[in-house]
Structure formats: structure tokens, C-alpha cells
Scaffold this active site. Structure first.
Site, short mmCIF file in Angstrom:
data_model
loop_
_atom_site.label_atom_id
_atom_site.label_comp_id
_atom_site.label_asym_id
_atom_site.label_seq_id
_atom_site.Cartn_x
_atom_site.Cartn_y
_atom_site.Cartn_z
N PHE A 59 41.47 31.08 52.41
CA PHE A 59 42.58 31.88 51.90
C PHE A 59 42.23 33.36 51.72
O PHE A 59 43.07 34.15 51.27
CB PHE A 59 43.10 31.30 50.57
CG PHE A 59 42.06 31.19 49.48
CD1 PHE A 59 41.73 32.28 48.69
CD2 PHE A 59 41.42 29.98 49.23
CE1 PHE A 59 40.78 32.19 47.68
CE2 PHE A 59 40.47 29.87 48.22
CZ PHE A 59 40.15 30.98 47.45
N THR A 93 44.47 28.11 37.45
CA THR A 93 44.67 28.95 38.64
C THR A 93 45.89 28.47 39.42
O THR A 93 46.70 29.28 39.88
CB THR A 93 43.41 28.86 39.54
OG1 THR A 93 42.28 29.23 38.75
CG2 THR A 93 43.53 29.79 40.74
N HIS A 117 45.18 37.68 37.03
CA HIS A 117 43.78 37.32 37.23
C HIS A 117 43.08 37.41 35.88
O HIS A 117 43.42 38.27 35.07
CB HIS A 117 43.12 38.30 38.22
CG HIS A 117 41.64 38.19 38.26
ND1 HIS A 117 41.00 37.20 38.97
CD2 HIS A 117 40.67 38.92 37.65
CE1 HIS A 117 39.68 37.34 38.81
NE2 HIS A 117 39.46 38.37 38.01
P1 CMP Z 1 42.32 34.48 40.80
O1 CMP Z 1 42.07 33.84 39.49
O2 CMP Z 1 42.70 35.92 40.81
O3 CMP Z 1 41.00 34.30 41.69
C1 CMP Z 1 41.02 34.11 43.08
C2 CMP Z 1 42.41 34.01 43.62
O4 CMP Z 1 42.49 33.41 44.90
C3 CMP Z 1 43.21 33.08 42.74
O5 CMP Z 1 43.48 33.68 41.53
C4 CMP Z 1 44.41 32.81 43.63
O6 CMP Z 1 45.31 33.92 43.66
C5 CMP Z 1 43.73 32.72 44.98
N1 CMP Z 1 43.41 31.33 45.34
C6 CMP Z 1 42.52 30.50 44.78
N2 CMP Z 1 42.48 29.31 45.40
C7 CMP Z 1 43.37 29.40 46.41
C8 CMP Z 1 43.79 28.52 47.43
N3 CMP Z 1 43.27 27.28 47.54
N4 CMP Z 1 44.72 28.94 48.29
C9 CMP Z 1 45.25 30.18 48.20
N5 CMP Z 1 44.88 31.08 47.24
C10 CMP Z 1 43.96 30.69 46.36
#
Ligand code: CMP
Length: 140
Positions: A59, A93, A117
Site C-alpha cells: 500500500f 488503524t 495518524h
Molecule cells: P497510519 O497510522 O498513519 O500509519 C500507516 C498508514 O498506512 C495507516 O495509518 C493507514 O493510513 C495506511 N495503512 C496501513 N495498513 C494499510 C493497508 N493494509 N492498506 C492500505 N493502507 C494501509
């Protein structure tokens, strides 16, 4: 001992949809004190640097695009045991797993567009804070 500061961002979707005020209101009502804050913009390259630990994830490219669509709000929060307290406060998340009343439950659109975040450790909170703020821009 756990630190008392964490880093957070309101992501492009949530800023664009006009949720900055409501999200900050929830955060302050939750007992977090804002000690630094700015509205700013991440290029796809800067977003990629910020999320460098996810470089190998499927991703990653999409995340860079989503995070550079429009401005974000970056801020530093203070509270006892801030990292853990804030992660609990914003919810999982994946908003499908987020508890009722959490910011992600209320404002996230999807796993990727999950509204906010929050740093996952004291070490990362320090790194992420310095990505956006100089020492002079942080209160106290
Ligand atoms: P965040 O906590 O900002 O840290 C990493 C980011 O990646 C998360 O929030 C999501 O926005 C994104 N994310 C995490 N896992 C996935 C996934 N499996 N598919 C798409 N986006 C993801």
C-alpha cells in the site's frame, strides 16, 4: 518510563471535509494539550519519507498519493503516557475495528483514509515531531 508527548496528523481527507475543528475539539476534551501545530502540505516524496518504514508494503505508493492530495494538520500533544493514551483515543488503524466514540470510528473512511495518524512509540514520536517542527516551534 513512558513519555508525555506524541505526534499526530489530521490527514488530507479529513482536512478537506472540514473536520479539523471537530477533531481538535475531541482531542482537547480528551485531556490532550496541543503544544505545537501547523497546517502544511506533504509532497508525495515527503509523504514517502515520513512513511519510510512502510516502503516494502503493497500500500506504500497509494499511501503516498493519498497523503499528498491536499494539506494536512500536524501537531504535538502532551498528556501522561501520551503515545499509548492517544492510540487508544483514536482507535484501531482499521476503522472497522475501531471502538465506538474514537476519532477513527467517527471520521475514517477506510483503512487507508483513516482520518488521523498517531505515533506508535516514544522514539517514533520524537522522529515524527522533528520531521515537521523545530525545537523553537514546540511550547515548553
Ligand atoms: P497510519 O497510522 O498513519 O500509519 C500507516 C498508514 O498506512 C495507516 O495509518 C493507514 O493510513 C495506511 N495503512 C496501513 N495498513 C494499510 C493497508 N493494509 N492498506 C492500505 N493502507 C494501509
Amino acid at each position: 518510563m513512558a513519555g508525555n508527548r506524541t505526534f499526530s496528523m489530521i490527514k488530507p481527507d479529513a482536512v478537506r471535509d472540514g473536520h479539523v475543528g471537530s477533531i481538535l475539539q475531541l482531542i482537547e476534551a480528551g485531556g490532550f494539550k496541543i503544544v505545537a501545530m501547523k497546517l502544511t502540505y506533504l509532497t508525495a516524496e515527503r509523504a514517502g519519507e515520513f512513511y519510510g518504514v512502510h516502503k516494502e508494503k503493497p500500500f506504500y505508493e497509494s499511501l503516498k498519493e493519498v497523503m499528498s492530495e491536499s494539506p494536512i494538520v500536524a501537531f504535538v500533544l502532551e498528556k501522561e503516557n501520551a503515545v499509548e493514551a492517544y492510540r487508544t483515543f483514536i482507535g484501531s488503524t482499521n476503522p472497522a475495528n475501531a471502538a465506538e466514540g474514537t476519532i477513527r470510528k467517527i471520521y475514517a473512511k477506510s483503512l487507508e483514509r483513516n482520518a488521523v495518524h498517531g505515533s506508535d512509540s516514544d522514539a517514533n514520536a520524537a522522529i515524527e515531531t522533528s520531521f515537521f517542527f523545530s525545537q523553537q516551534e514546540i511550547y515548553g
